[in-house]
Scaffold this active site. Structure first.
Site, PDB file in Angstrom:
ATOM      1  N   GLY A 183      20.198 -38.877 -52.943  1.00 47.97           N
ATOM      2  CA  GLY A 183      19.444 -37.651 -52.684  1.00 47.97           C
ATOM      3  C   GLY A 183      20.355 -36.626 -52.041  1.00 47.97           C
ATOM      4  O   GLY A 183      20.662 -36.720 -50.852  1.00 47.97           O
ATOM      5  N   GLY A 195      20.050 -33.142 -51.712  1.00 46.84           N
ATOM      6  CA  GLY A 195      19.438 -31.829 -51.542  1.00 46.84           C
ATOM      7  C   GLY A 195      20.054 -31.094 -50.369  1.00 46.84           C
ATOM      8  O   GLY A 195      21.193 -31.344 -49.973  1.00 46.84           O
ATOM      9  N   MET A 225      19.580 -31.227 -47.135  1.00 42.54           N
ATOM     10  CA  MET A 225      20.010 -32.031 -45.997  1.00 42.54           C
ATOM     11  C   MET A 225      20.956 -33.150 -46.408  1.00 42.54           C
ATOM     12  O   MET A 225      21.954 -33.412 -45.735  1.00 42.54           O
ATOM     13  CB  MET A 225      18.785 -32.603 -45.264  1.00 42.54           C
ATOM     14  CG  MET A 225      17.997 -31.550 -44.513  1.00 42.54           C
ATOM     15  SD  MET A 225      16.574 -32.224 -43.619  1.00 42.54           S
ATOM     16  CE  MET A 225      17.372 -33.173 -42.343  1.00 42.54           C
ATOM     17  N   GLY A 226      20.660 -33.839 -47.505  1.00 42.54           N
ATOM     18  CA  GLY A 226      21.486 -34.969 -47.919  1.00 42.54           C
ATOM     19  C   GLY A 226      22.940 -34.595 -48.112  1.00 42.54           C
ATOM     20  O   GLY A 226      23.850 -35.292 -47.636  1.00 42.54           O
ATOM     21  N   GLY A 273      17.401 -29.848 -40.301  1.00 43.83           N
ATOM     22  CA  GLY A 273      17.293 -28.894 -41.383  1.00 43.83           C
ATOM     23  C   GLY A 273      18.632 -28.459 -41.943  1.00 43.83           C
ATOM     24  O   GLY A 273      19.620 -29.188 -41.912  1.00 43.83           O
ATOM     25  N   LYS A 309       8.932 -39.093 -35.453  1.00 39.28           N
ATOM     26  CA  LYS A 309       9.253 -37.859 -36.176  1.00 39.28           C
ATOM     27  C   LYS A 309       7.981 -37.160 -36.652  1.00 39.28           C
ATOM     28  O   LYS A 309       7.904 -35.926 -36.683  1.00 39.28           O
ATOM     29  CB  LYS A 309      10.153 -38.192 -37.376  1.00 39.28           C
ATOM     30  CG  LYS A 309      10.506 -36.982 -38.260  1.00 39.28           C
ATOM     31  CD  LYS A 309      11.202 -35.876 -37.471  1.00 39.28           C
ATOM     32  CE  LYS A 309      11.945 -34.900 -38.381  1.00 39.28           C
ATOM     33  NZ  LYS A 309      11.153 -34.312 -39.460  1.00 39.28           N
ATOM     34  N   ASN A 353       6.940 -33.317 -35.690  1.00 38.79           N
ATOM     35  CA  ASN A 353       6.605 -32.239 -36.606  1.00 38.79           C
ATOM     36  C   ASN A 353       5.229 -31.656 -36.316  1.00 38.79           C
ATOM     37  O   ASN A 353       5.003 -30.460 -36.500  1.00 38.79           O
ATOM     38  CB  ASN A 353       6.688 -32.722 -38.046  1.00 38.79           C
ATOM     39  CG  ASN A 353       8.119 -32.823 -38.532  1.00 38.79           C
ATOM     40  OD1 ASN A 353       9.044 -32.970 -37.747  1.00 38.79           O
ATOM     41  ND2 ASN A 353       8.313 -32.748 -39.841  1.00 38.79           N
ATOM     42  N   GLU A 399       5.783 -29.336 -33.588  1.00 38.74           N
ATOM     43  CA  GLU A 399       6.469 -28.166 -34.166  1.00 38.74           C
ATOM     44  C   GLU A 399       5.448 -27.187 -34.743  1.00 38.74           C
ATOM     45  O   GLU A 399       5.561 -25.969 -34.550  1.00 38.74           O
ATOM     46  CB  GLU A 399       7.426 -28.643 -35.247  1.00 38.74           C
ATOM     47  CG  GLU A 399       8.156 -27.557 -35.994  1.00 38.74           C
ATOM     48  CD  GLU A 399       8.932 -28.143 -37.161  1.00 38.74           C
ATOM     49  OE1 GLU A 399       8.644 -27.752 -38.302  1.00 38.74           O
ATOM     50  OE2 GLU A 399       9.795 -29.013 -36.923  1.00 38.74           O
ATOM     51  N   TYR A 400       4.424 -27.706 -35.432  1.00 34.15           N
ATOM     52  CA  TYR A 400       3.376 -26.841 -35.973  1.00 34.15           C
ATOM     53  C   TYR A 400       2.723 -26.029 -34.848  1.00 34.15           C
ATOM     54  O   TYR A 400       2.493 -24.828 -34.983  1.00 34.15           O
ATOM     55  CB  TYR A 400       2.293 -27.681 -36.651  1.00 34.15           C
ATOM     56  CG  TYR A 400       2.597 -28.192 -38.038  1.00 34.15           C
ATOM     57  CD1 TYR A 400       3.905 -28.418 -38.461  1.00 34.15           C
ATOM     58  CD2 TYR A 400       1.575 -28.473 -38.931  1.00 34.15           C
ATOM     59  CE1 TYR A 400       4.177 -28.904 -39.737  1.00 34.15           C
ATOM     60  CE2 TYR A 400       1.839 -28.955 -40.207  1.00 34.15           C
ATOM     61  CZ  TYR A 400       3.141 -29.179 -40.591  1.00 34.15           C
ATOM     62  OH  TYR A 400       3.397 -29.662 -41.845  1.00 34.15           O
TER      63      TYR A 400
END
Length: 413
Positions: free
Chosen positions: A7, A9, A11-12, A123, A187, A191, A194-195
């Site tokens: 993966g 993307g 971040m990966g 991120g 985690k 999150n 975080e919201y």
């Protein structure tokens, strides 16, 4: 140390770069060959298949999955379980549901393979800033992988040690949270918080945006420089944070945020946080309200929602998506009344299959209170965005969306 990364993307790929900078060897794979080819030019070994990636790793192998939560990750875990060998380890660094981790850990254990869930925050900025890691799994496996975690983590940096605390790996930006599933559980709540934080900033800035409203007395109006307020709060204010840094950056680039519509997605962890709170009977009004505000943002857009969308873009590179909306677990929507018949006030109406907190479908039945004299649903047009409970236990259903409709959700009594 050697690591396989599946993966590549946003971040990966950057995690691979950070690991290689730290002296680790990486074998990488993605269904799209382009990022692998790019990383191979930077020193990684690009594999053309999962089998080739496994063959390129020394035993005992460590394979990190950085894929979207859900079916894609499930399929990859099962594929790896059939190809890896005893004492190899699978690390899921995506945002998987912690209950899925527990189940998957048991699945791969039948093959003698270890499973680690690594909640990863950082991120698109992680390459330079590092990644905060919350790791669940066997302690001995965590110890074995510590060189990887230490390189990915931010390190101690300039942050002072909290007085009275004994130093642990937490001071470096990574921790062993406990058994399998606990990493993604921590985690998940991270999150959810975080919201709530993002929503608080968004609402505050929305108040500033409307401080010059014509509905206010003239001497109560303020034409405020919102970008300057965000910037000054970054310096010595108790509400300073990295999220505020990102909001200030977005406002400096475009003070009106006209490049954002305010359509705010949610990636699942906020829903799971609320679901966990319900299971534990823990009241979480702020986190829950912030999740529901994201649902609402897909229909009506305020300046505060643009702030939210801008911050998500800045910290994670998230691009706004359009054309779909999801209703939350506490809100039922009634879509078509003209083809239904009713009897009298308080009739039970089947509302349909609703998604509850993003995890399961359920059919909800709501009691619709019609105004005196109303005989047909077509006589009452609905516009609403919540279910209100009465003291007698009945509920009034409300539906959002139709401009010609009106709200039927009324105060009890």
């Amino acid at each position: 140390m050697q690591l396989g990364m599946i993966g590549l993307g946003r971040m990966g790929s950057n995690m691979v770069r950070r690991l290689m900078r730290g002296g680790h060897t990486c074998v990488v794979y993605d269904r799209n060959p382009a990022p692998g080819e790019e990383l191979s030019r930077e020193g990684a070994k690009s594999a053309k298949s999962v089998y080739e990636l496994i063959a390129g790793l020394e035993k005992p192998r460590a394979v990190w999955i950085m894929l979207p939560a859900g079916g894609v990750t499930e399929e990859m875990v099962r594929t790896l379980a059939g190809k890896l060998e005893r004492d190899d380890v699978i690390i899921d660094g995506g945002n998987s549901y912690f209950k899925d981790d527990i189940r998957r850990g048991k699945l791969v254990a039948e093959h003698g393979i270890d499973y680690v869930d690594a909640g990863t925050s950082g991120g698109v900025w992680g390459l330079e800033r590092g990644y905060c890691l919350m790791v669940g799994g066997k302690e001995e496996v965590f110890d074995r992988l510590t060189p990887i975690f230490r390189t990915l983590a931010p390190g101690e940096g300039s942050i002072a040690v909290t007085p009275g605390r004994k130093k642990t790996t937490a001071d470096e930006g990574f921790i062993h949270t406990g058994p399998g599933g606990s990493g993604h559980f921590v985690k998940m709540v991270h999150n959810g918080i975080e919201y709530g934080l993002m929503q608080s900033y968004a609402e505050g800035f929305d108040i500033f945006k409307n401080a010059n409203s014509q509905d206010l007395p003239e001497d109560h109006r303020f034409d405020l420089n919102i970008a300057d307020i965000a910037e000054v709060w970054r310096r010595g204010s108790v509400v300073g944070s990295w999220l505020l840094d990102l909001a200030s950056m977005a406002l400096a680039e475009n003070p009106t945020l006209s490049n954002f519509t305010g359509f705010v997605q949610d990636s699942g962890e906020g829903r799971w946080t609320v679901e966990a709170a319900v299971e534990e009977a823990v009241p979480t009004p702020v986190l829950t309200a912030s999740l529901y505000t994201r649902f609402r943002s897909r229909k009506e857009h305020t300046f505060g929602e643009k702030v939210l969308s801008a911050m998500r873009n800045k910290f994670g590179g998230h691009v706004e998506q359009h054309g779909a909306w999801i209703c939350g677990g506490h809100t039922s929507y009634v879509s078509s009344w003209n083809d239904r018949r009713t009897g009298t006030s308080g009739q039970s109406v089947r509302v349909g299959n609703l998604r509850s907190f993003g995890r399961s479908y359920e059919t909800q039945t709501a009691s619709v209170a019609l105004q005196p004299g109303a005989q047909e649903p077509a006589a009452r047009k609905f516009r609403a965005d919540r279910i209100c409970s009465r003291q007698d236990g009945r509920q009034h259903v409300s539906r959002a969306g139709s401009p010609e409709s009106e709200r039927v959700c009324r105060r009890a009594g």
